[in-house]
Design a protein around this motif. Structure first.
Motif, PDB file in Angstrom:
ATOM      1  N   SER A   1       1.502   0.145   8.436  1.00 45.68           N
ATOM      2  CA  SER A   1       2.020  -0.241   6.934  1.00 45.68           C
ATOM      3  C   SER A   1       3.447   0.014   6.721  1.00 45.68           C
ATOM      4  O   SER A   1       3.954  -0.722   6.214  1.00 45.68           O
ATOM      5  CB  SER A   1       1.191   0.570   5.930  1.00 45.68           C
ATOM      6  OG  SER A   1       0.808   1.692   6.355  1.00 45.68           O
ATOM      7  N   THR A   2       3.905   1.070   7.415  1.00 49.74           N
ATOM      8  CA  THR A   2       5.313   1.313   7.304  1.00 49.74           C
ATOM      9  C   THR A   2       6.283   0.153   8.051  1.00 49.74           C
ATOM     10  O   THR A   2       7.228  -0.095   7.167  1.00 49.74           O
ATOM     11  CB  THR A   2       5.567   2.616   7.629  1.00 49.74           C
ATOM     12  OG1 THR A   2       4.946   3.377   7.225  1.00 49.74           O
ATOM     13  CG2 THR A   2       7.129   3.136   7.522  1.00 49.74           C
TER      14      THR A   2
ATOM     15  N   ARG B   1       1.565  11.132   2.536  1.00 53.67           N
ATOM     16  CA  ARG B   1       0.824  10.216   2.816  1.00 53.67           C
ATOM     17  C   ARG B   1      -0.758  10.401   3.218  1.00 53.67           C
ATOM     18  O   ARG B   1      -0.911  11.743   3.531  1.00 53.67           O
ATOM     19  CB  ARG B   1       1.471   9.240   4.007  1.00 53.67           C
ATOM     20  CG  ARG B   1       2.524   8.265   3.702  1.00 53.67           C
ATOM     21  CD  ARG B   1       2.034   7.076   2.839  1.00 53.67           C
ATOM     22  NE  ARG B   1       1.219   6.215   3.782  1.00 53.67           N
ATOM     23  CZ  ARG B   1       1.487   5.456   4.939  1.00 53.67           C
ATOM     24  NH1 ARG B   1       2.814   5.152   5.385  1.00 53.67           N
ATOM     25  NH2 ARG B   1       0.417   4.787   5.783  1.00 53.67           N
TER      26      ARG B   1
ATOM     27  N   GLY C   1      -4.282  10.130   8.637  1.00 55.46           N
ATOM     28  CA  GLY C   1      -4.470   8.660   9.515  1.00 55.46           C
ATOM     29  C   GLY C   1      -3.261   8.025   9.388  1.00 55.46           C
ATOM     30  O   GLY C   1      -2.802   7.133  10.223  1.00 55.46           O
TER      31      GLY C   1
ATOM     32  N   GLY D   1       0.836   7.470  10.427  1.00 52.15           N
ATOM     33  CA  GLY D   1       1.610   8.089  11.249  1.00 52.15           C
ATOM     34  C   GLY D   1       2.890   8.871  10.589  1.00 52.15           C
ATOM     35  O   GLY D   1       3.172   9.904  11.531  1.00 52.15           O
TER      36      GLY D   1
ATOM     37  N   ARG E   1      12.313   9.013  14.647  1.00 50.92           N
ATOM     38  CA  ARG E   1      11.370   8.487  15.622  1.00 50.92           C
ATOM     39  C   ARG E   1      11.701   7.138  16.204  1.00 50.92           C
ATOM     40  O   ARG E   1      12.549   6.783  15.771  1.00 50.92           O
ATOM     41  CB  ARG E   1      10.132   8.190  14.675  1.00 50.92           C
ATOM     42  CG  ARG E   1       9.618   9.732  14.245  1.00 50.92           C
ATOM     43  CD  ARG E   1       8.485   9.464  13.112  1.00 50.92           C
ATOM     44  NE  ARG E   1       7.248   9.186  13.771  1.00 50.92           N
ATOM     45  CZ  ARG E   1       6.377   8.345  13.410  1.00 50.92           C
ATOM     46  NH1 ARG E   1       6.535   7.649  12.197  1.00 50.92           N
ATOM     47  NH2 ARG E   1       5.107   8.258  13.943  1.00 50.92           N
TER      48      ARG E   1
HETATM   49  P1  PGA Z   1       2.138   4.648   8.706  1.00 52.92           P
HETATM   50  O1  PGA Z   1       3.077   4.276   9.993  1.00 52.92           O
HETATM   51  O2  PGA Z   1       2.665   6.052   8.241  1.00 52.92           O
HETATM   52  O3  PGA Z   1       2.107   3.563   7.762  1.00 52.92           O
HETATM   53  O4  PGA Z   1       0.746   4.922   9.745  1.00 52.92           O
HETATM   54  C1  PGA Z   1       3.114   4.500  11.320  1.00 52.92           C
HETATM   55  C2  PGA Z   1       3.794   5.548  11.759  1.00 52.92           C
HETATM   56  O5  PGA Z   1       5.104   5.644  11.310  1.00 52.92           O
HETATM   57  O6  PGA Z   1       3.728   5.767  12.797  1.00 52.92           O
END
Ligand code: PGA
Length: 317
Positions: free
Chosen positions: A101-102, A195, A198, A200, A267
């Motif tokens: 989603s990010t 967040r 589940g 990331g 990251r």
């Molecule tokens: P998320 O992004 O936080 O939207 O699941 C994936 C990630 O940053 O690994």
């Protein structure tokens, strides 16, 4: 025995997801339609395929056998589909991508350029969090995944193509907004908006704070980047998000990035596919396009100020 492919793929989804409701959502069918197909299948087989104990459903012995066969039939059919995709080549191919989603804050821009160049291509994009992305990889449900941390327990090819800095944000009026070199320990007294399990972003944050021995007091859990940004702007607390989600808010001075020790968490974004997977021509073309051109095309995304870049990066992921 008179079984149709349609019944088999519905059965496969119910067995894999262990739920009639989730299968009907995934297949865009009503739940009664799914139940009816399974009932007809059971009549054809002459044996029950599921049993319900309490709230959960389980495969019977016959169900387990059928699941084993239906998985290999579905895999064969998917492979056949890919063979045809290759034959159709880039002219009329179908691209299936699952995106964290990010990463959805920039992947549509890449797709727009790619689709302009390959006008016959149709795209199916699924935006979801890390946990579901892993499931898509396991179930061979997608060609490519864009994610922030490749799995270690599934054999994948994971290629980094862009940095993904995580930062701490506050509303502009916050007492820490103008502070410099804020010690990490200072964050312990602050309310954090984090967040959902589940995500990331969430797991990278947890690993980071665990590494430095920081315990956040009473974090508030919100299930999307947007909800966290709204909460931070409203003064509910501080947020920890990918800089790539903040383009608009930073441009409009709705939030500020705090200058905290050891931040940003550095990251990367990876483009990932199952090892040994025969990528259709269109997926292979998109993979190459992302690796070769994404950085250049995405220079408009917010960047980490050089001064804020730490000498050593955070734990991997
Ligand atoms: P998320 O992004 O936080 O939207 O699941 C994936 C990630 O940053 O690994």
């Amino acid at each position: 025995m008179n079984i149709t492919f349609r019944q088999l793929s519905i059965f496969e989804a119910v067995a894999r997801l262990q739920s009639f409701t989730r299968a009907s959502e995934e297949l865009h069918l009503t739940q009664p339609a799914v139940s009816m197909q399974i009932k007809q299948l059971e009549q054809s087989v002459g044996l029950p395929l599921f049993e319900q104990l309490g709230k959960r459903i389980y495969l019977t012995e016959a169900g387990q056998e059928l699941y084993r066969y239906s998985r290999s039939i579905t895999d064969e059919l998917n492979e056949l589909d890919q063979v045809f995709e290759e034959m159709r080549g880039l002219q009329r191919g179908r691209l299936s991508v699952s995106v964290a989603s990010t990463a959805n804050y920039f992947v549509p821009r890449l797709l727009a350029t790619f689709c302009q160049r390959h006008q016959g291509v149709t795209v199916s994009i699924d935006v979801t969090n890390r946990k579901r992305l892993l499931q898509h990889l396991m179930d061979n449900q997608t060609d490519l995944v864009v994610m922030g941390q490749p799995p270690v327990d599934i054999d994948v090819v994971a290629e980094p193509f862009l940095q993904n800095p995580l930062v701490v944000i506050a509303p502009p009026g916050h007492p820490l907004a103008t502070a410099r070199h804020i010690p990490l320990a200072r964050l312990q007294g602050e309310t954090f908006l984090i967040r959902e399990q589940g995500s990331g972003t969430r797991s990278a944050m947890e690993r980071f704070f665990a590494k430095y021995g920081v315990t956040l007091s009473t974090p508030l859990e919100l299930s999307s980047n947007e909800a966290i940004k709204q909460g931070v702007q409203a003064g509910l607390g501080l947020g920890l998000l990918s800089l790539h989600t903040l383009e608009l808010e930073l441009a409009l001075d709705r939030v500020v990035v705090l200058d905290v020790e050891h931040f940003p968490i550095l990251r990367h974004w990876y483009i990932v596919h199952r090892e040994g997977k025969r990528l259709p021509a269109v997926a292979e073309a998109f993979r190459k396009f992302v690796l070769e051109e994404a950085r250049e095309l995405l220079t408009g995304l917010p960047q980490v100020a050089a001064a804020a870049t730490p000498a050593a990066s955070a734990p991997p992921g």
